[in-house]
Scaffold this motif. Sequence first.
Motif, short mmCIF file in Angstrom:
data_model
loop_
_atom_site.label_atom_id
_atom_site.label_comp_id
_atom_site.label_asym_id
_atom_site.label_seq_id
_atom_site.Cartn_x
_atom_site.Cartn_y
_atom_site.Cartn_z
N GLY A 99 -51.24 17.52 128.07
CA GLY A 99 -51.42 17.64 126.62
C GLY A 99 -51.70 19.09 126.28
O GLY A 99 -51.74 19.96 127.16
N MET A 100 -51.90 19.33 125.04
CA MET A 100 -52.10 20.70 124.59
C MET A 100 -53.12 20.72 123.45
O MET A 100 -53.07 19.88 122.55
N ALA A 101 -54.04 21.67 123.54
CA ALA A 101 -54.99 21.87 122.45
C ALA A 101 -54.61 23.15 121.73
O ALA A 101 -54.20 24.13 122.38
N ALA A 106 -40.36 33.33 122.98
CA ALA A 106 -40.63 33.08 124.40
C ALA A 106 -40.03 31.76 124.83
O ALA A 106 -39.45 31.64 125.91
N CYS A 107 -40.13 30.76 123.99
CA CYS A 107 -39.57 29.44 124.29
C CYS A 107 -38.06 29.53 124.45
O CYS A 107 -37.48 29.00 125.39
N LYS A 108 -37.43 30.27 123.52
CA LYS A 108 -35.97 30.40 123.60
C LYS A 108 -35.54 31.13 124.85
O LYS A 108 -34.57 30.75 125.51
N GLU A 112 -37.26 31.51 127.68
CA GLU A 112 -37.62 30.79 128.90
C GLU A 112 -36.67 29.63 129.15
O GLU A 112 -36.19 29.40 130.26
N ASN A 113 -36.40 28.89 128.08
CA ASN A 113 -35.70 27.62 128.25
C ASN A 113 -34.23 27.66 127.85
O ASN A 113 -33.57 26.62 127.81
N GLY A 114 -33.75 28.86 127.54
CA GLY A 114 -32.34 28.98 127.19
C GLY A 114 -31.97 28.18 125.96
O GLY A 114 -30.91 27.55 125.89
N HIS A 123 -34.83 25.23 117.17
CA HIS A 123 -36.02 25.68 117.87
C HIS A 123 -36.90 24.50 118.22
O HIS A 123 -36.95 23.50 117.53
N ARG A 124 -37.59 24.69 119.31
CA ARG A 124 -38.48 23.65 119.81
C ARG A 124 -39.88 23.81 119.24
O ARG A 124 -40.72 22.95 119.45
N ILE A 125 -40.11 24.92 118.63
CA ILE A 125 -41.47 25.27 118.24
C ILE A 125 -41.42 26.04 116.93
O ILE A 125 -40.46 26.75 116.67
N TRP A 126 -42.42 25.83 116.09
CA TRP A 126 -42.38 26.45 114.77
C TRP A 126 -43.79 26.58 114.21
O TRP A 126 -44.73 26.04 114.78
N SER A 159 -46.68 24.35 115.61
CA SER A 159 -46.41 22.98 116.04
C SER A 159 -45.17 22.88 116.92
O SER A 159 -44.40 23.84 117.06
N GLN A 160 -44.99 21.74 117.49
CA GLN A 160 -43.86 21.43 118.36
C GLN A 160 -43.89 19.92 118.62
O GLN A 160 -44.67 19.22 117.98
N CYS A 161 -43.08 19.43 119.54
CA CYS A 161 -43.12 18.00 119.86
C CYS A 161 -44.54 17.61 120.28
O CYS A 161 -45.18 18.32 121.06
N LYS A 189 -35.51 19.03 122.51
CA LYS A 189 -36.82 19.28 121.90
C LYS A 189 -37.72 19.91 122.96
O LYS A 189 -37.29 20.13 124.10
N CYS A 190 -38.95 20.18 122.60
CA CYS A 190 -39.92 20.76 123.53
C CYS A 190 -40.06 19.89 124.76
O CYS A 190 -40.16 18.67 124.68
N THR A 191 -40.07 20.54 125.93
CA THR A 191 -40.19 19.81 127.19
C THR A 191 -41.52 20.08 127.88
O THR A 191 -41.72 19.66 129.02
N PHE A 192 -42.41 20.79 127.23
CA PHE A 192 -43.61 21.32 127.89
C PHE A 192 -43.18 22.22 129.07
O PHE A 192 -43.89 22.35 130.06
N CYS A 193 -42.02 22.83 128.92
CA CYS A 193 -41.48 23.73 129.97
C CYS A 193 -41.42 23.04 131.33
O CYS A 193 -41.56 23.68 132.39
N THR A 194 -41.19 21.74 131.33
CA THR A 194 -41.22 20.97 132.57
C THR A 194 -40.18 21.42 133.59
O THR A 194 -40.48 21.58 134.77
N THR A 200 -49.01 27.32 132.97
CA THR A 200 -49.01 27.50 131.52
C THR A 200 -47.60 27.34 131.00
O THR A 200 -46.63 27.50 131.73
N THR A 201 -47.49 27.05 129.70
CA THR A 201 -46.17 27.01 129.07
C THR A 201 -45.85 28.40 128.55
O THR A 201 -46.74 29.23 128.42
N ALA A 202 -44.57 28.63 128.26
CA ALA A 202 -44.17 29.97 127.80
C ALA A 202 -44.83 30.31 126.47
O ALA A 202 -45.24 31.45 126.25
N CYS A 203 -44.96 29.30 125.61
CA CYS A 203 -45.53 29.57 124.29
C CYS A 203 -47.02 29.90 124.38
O CYS A 203 -47.52 30.76 123.68
N GLN A 204 -47.69 29.24 125.29
CA GLN A 204 -49.12 29.52 125.50
C GLN A 204 -49.30 30.92 126.05
O GLN A 204 -50.12 31.71 125.58
#
Lengths: 795, 187
Positions: B5-7, B22-24, B26-28, B36-39, B62-64, B122-127, B137-141
């Motif tokens: 999860g994410m706080a 960073a999300c774009k 990292e995750n192509g 975008h996965r995040i906004w 926010s994100q998924c 959508k957002c994958t938590f950079c899985t 950590t995730t790229a966005c964090q």
Amino acid sequence: MKVEVSRRKFLQGSVALAIAGGTSISVSNLLAKDKGKIEITTKTGTGEATFVPTLCEMCVNKCAAIARVENGVVTKLDPNPRFPKSKNMLCPRGNAGIQALYDPDRLKSPMIRDGKKGSGKFKKVTWDEAYSYIEEKMVKILDEEKDNRSSFLFCAGEGMAEHTFKQFYQAFGSANWLNHSSICLQTVVSGYGVTLGAYPQSDLENAEYVIMAGANRAEAIVTPDTMDMFKRTKGRGTKMICIDPRFTNTAAKADKWLAIKPGTDLAFVLALTYVTITEEIYNKKYVEDNFAGFDKYKQSIIENKYTPQWAEKITGIKATDIIKVAREFMAHAPKSVYYPGRRSTFAKNDFQLRRAMAIFQGLGGGIDCKGGLVFGSKIKLKGHEGLEPIYDRARSRGVDKKKNAVKGEAGYSDCAVVGGGGSWVSWRNRFLEKRMPYNVRGMFIYKHNPVLNMPNSAKTIEMLKKMELVVAIDTMPSDTVMYADVVLPECTYLERTDPVKTFGGVEPSIAQRNKVVEPMFESKPVMEIMQGLTNKISKSIFEITKKHDEEVQDLIKEDGEEAAYAEFDLTKPFHESQEKINEHAVHDHHGAAEELKKHGVYYPDMGKYYKQVSANVHQYYIESRKSYSVNGGKPKTKSGKVECYLANLSTKGVDPMPIWRDEYNFNVPKGKFRLLTGRHAQFTQSGTANNSVLRDLIFENYIWINKRIAKAKDIKFGDNIEVSSSAGKVTIKAYPTEKIAPDTVFFVHGFGQESEALSWAYKNGANDNAVIEDVTEPVYGAAAMHETNVEIRKV
Amino acid sequence: MARYGMALDYKNCINCKACEVACKEENGVLLGADKHRIWVGVGEIEGEYPLLSIVSNTFYPSQCQHCDEAPCQMVCPTNATYYGEQGQVRVDPEKCILCSYCMNACPYDARYVDDRTMTVDKCTFCTDTRLERGETTTACQNTCPTKVRIFGDLDDPQSEISELLRTREHFTLKANLGTKPKLFYLT
Ligand code: SF4
Ligand code: SF4
Ligand code: SF4
Ligand code: SF4
């Protein structure tokens, strides 16, 4: 709690919602078709990768990054957690650095102009052909100007390799050097310099009260200030008061926003000072021990009746708010900060404003202490031997001395003091108006875009057209490069090792930009460009010196030609590789050279103290080793005092202490609007305009017009608006908003490129400097960018 | 097995969009503001200059939500949307037929179409990038200037995120819908 978070709503809600300074709506996909293919980002892999520590150059902050390289391709830039200045972060631009490296529009090979100046027509040449062309023109000009080295101008934008280029300027022997200072931070640096003895940093990690006036740290990112500030506002340790004529993202993150009339901050500070002095809430002990000229200043403040009521009329900020801010600031002092700011010259009174801010800060005693303004310490680097020969025929800097200037007046026709970085606007105007004491016929431009970066683009273009030889060193075909005669392609920051740099502060360190990948195409680092160029020209232009310089002729007679030439050998500063020079620079610090290659960062005892405290937090220094106080809480002036009254300024026609003058009042003729300009977090001036990822976030800039005014003028979102001033006109789309006053308009800087070689940036939005008039402030001739009134018209 | 999860210390957010880039990278993720996965959600400011409401301009990154009771998963006819081993809500592009039921079902509008594969993303938590490489950590964090996000294991009582959720007040978005989001906004 009702929260607006839906992604679709965010997209559809209204385009306006997404606008910070520009807009971020998905028109890009539509336009992409005629503006070049949108590059796709590369997904990082899970296989093998190498990692190279580097420093970001997408703006001036130099944040530490780690490049991930897979099969020779940079697939990701991650923050490097080891650097105390950037504290494990990369902003959007830092992340988008990959796109600067792989930008298809990059300058790929040396070029020589092959058409009319400004036509954008160039032919590809070899490096040797480019150098030979420069040599030939240079020899001709220098010969005709009898070896007056100052017949060449050198100018540079900010960057880690600026130093390398500057060494060329110094060895060449010209006196005409222009850097970005006079269009950026000249007045704030010198205002604090003469008052406190240095341009200090702010300890925003510990300050309890911060006045952030005219500094937009949420959008104009400065490290570590941006990171330190916004974790602590909103009742979480610090109270931040944002003073700005428009509601910025910094205002959104502030605890209080006070709208101020543009250019009137000085009246606000004078009134804060009035309250502080008359209510006797200042730190009396500190003032007694550390102030010079306080009584004179106090007398001036009181006799001039700089009351909060007086300031309310000028600034638009309520007297009760002014009183409250003064009391709160002093109640928290010394842990309170009147934030000095960076790009500063908004109004003509800016130098005096910064002095008044520095003095007000001193009244609370928050100087050289935790939670206040800090000087910090710096790790010493060893110098690298340059070359500064004396050319007898070289004239001094091209200035316009006032004839029969009397004591108590500025000695120059366009400013009182000539700083080392010069005044770009004044220099250009002197050149165009033939007020130069001699001919200047050639110029070298490094990483600098004067066409877009300073007021009155039309005049800059005229200047470039008049120069016989313009050599531009850059990575991108900018608007300025279009007016060059010779273009030399520099490689991007990810393709070179730059001079190692020391970063002063509470937690000082040294950091190094290491080469991540080999230079692409024909591009080269400046160091190698300088090697090649000086190898070509050094001997042939020494011949010109021999011909015209009697001192050198004598020297040759005495010591022989070889010995004489050794003093003028331009190749000298560029003999060693950058890597070698860096190793030498950190030689005194045991193990530093290795650490810098391995980790990109070095500071004493890094191995001992650096550690990860939590997922997001790292420790660099332990508390007792931090440099909050390095000067016993005193200012760094020669006198050791806060200088309220500077008599030597008055001999130059500059007010010896900050006072208000009627001409500073904010005034907009009916029917006109004051034009403001500024930054946003996704762009760095004009330099990132062609970056595909960033452009995707902000496609073009919009002009902010107060909603009620827009309604009265029947202007709707997206309508085309013509903005005009005496400098020129532009067309830009409208963004009606209540974030701006009815008599003011705003649009962000960095758009409106005219260079067709920038396939994505070309003609997106408008260039602010096409309409900003060339007004300068009187002390240094720094460009005052918020003094232009414009007319707006729906077209 | 972990349950990720994410706080979000959302009050730190300055709407700089470093997380998005960073999300774009990292995750192509495809370029384009609708991809975008995040906004960062932000409302139009209320009031008239200079009397503006600062709170009306709050930024909500926010994100998924990686819902524990994910409506997107419930409506998916091919089981392309599934729960990953650590509770991430994932999409299998091999199975996705682009019926777009999930896009309509998601109350947070976290999903978009990837034009290359013509499947929902959508957002994958950079899985499949960072987590697979063992990063924590995730790229966005990681990139965020003001460190808005803390990613971690909700089932591990010792984890930083568990500790935070124990000690600080927080809320989830549209809690009334019973989707049980795993994004927690710290107040
Ligand atoms: S602030 Fe952003 S662009 Fe500037 S150096 Fe840091 S990461 Fe790079
Ligand atoms: S990177 Fe952080 S501060 Fe910037 S928009 Fe994302 S969450 Fe907000
Ligand atoms: S936020 Fe939307 S896409 Fe994400 S798990 Fe919940 S319902 Fe599914
Ligand atoms: S967790 Fe990873 S995939 Fe999800 S938004 Fe953040 S960076 Fe993108």
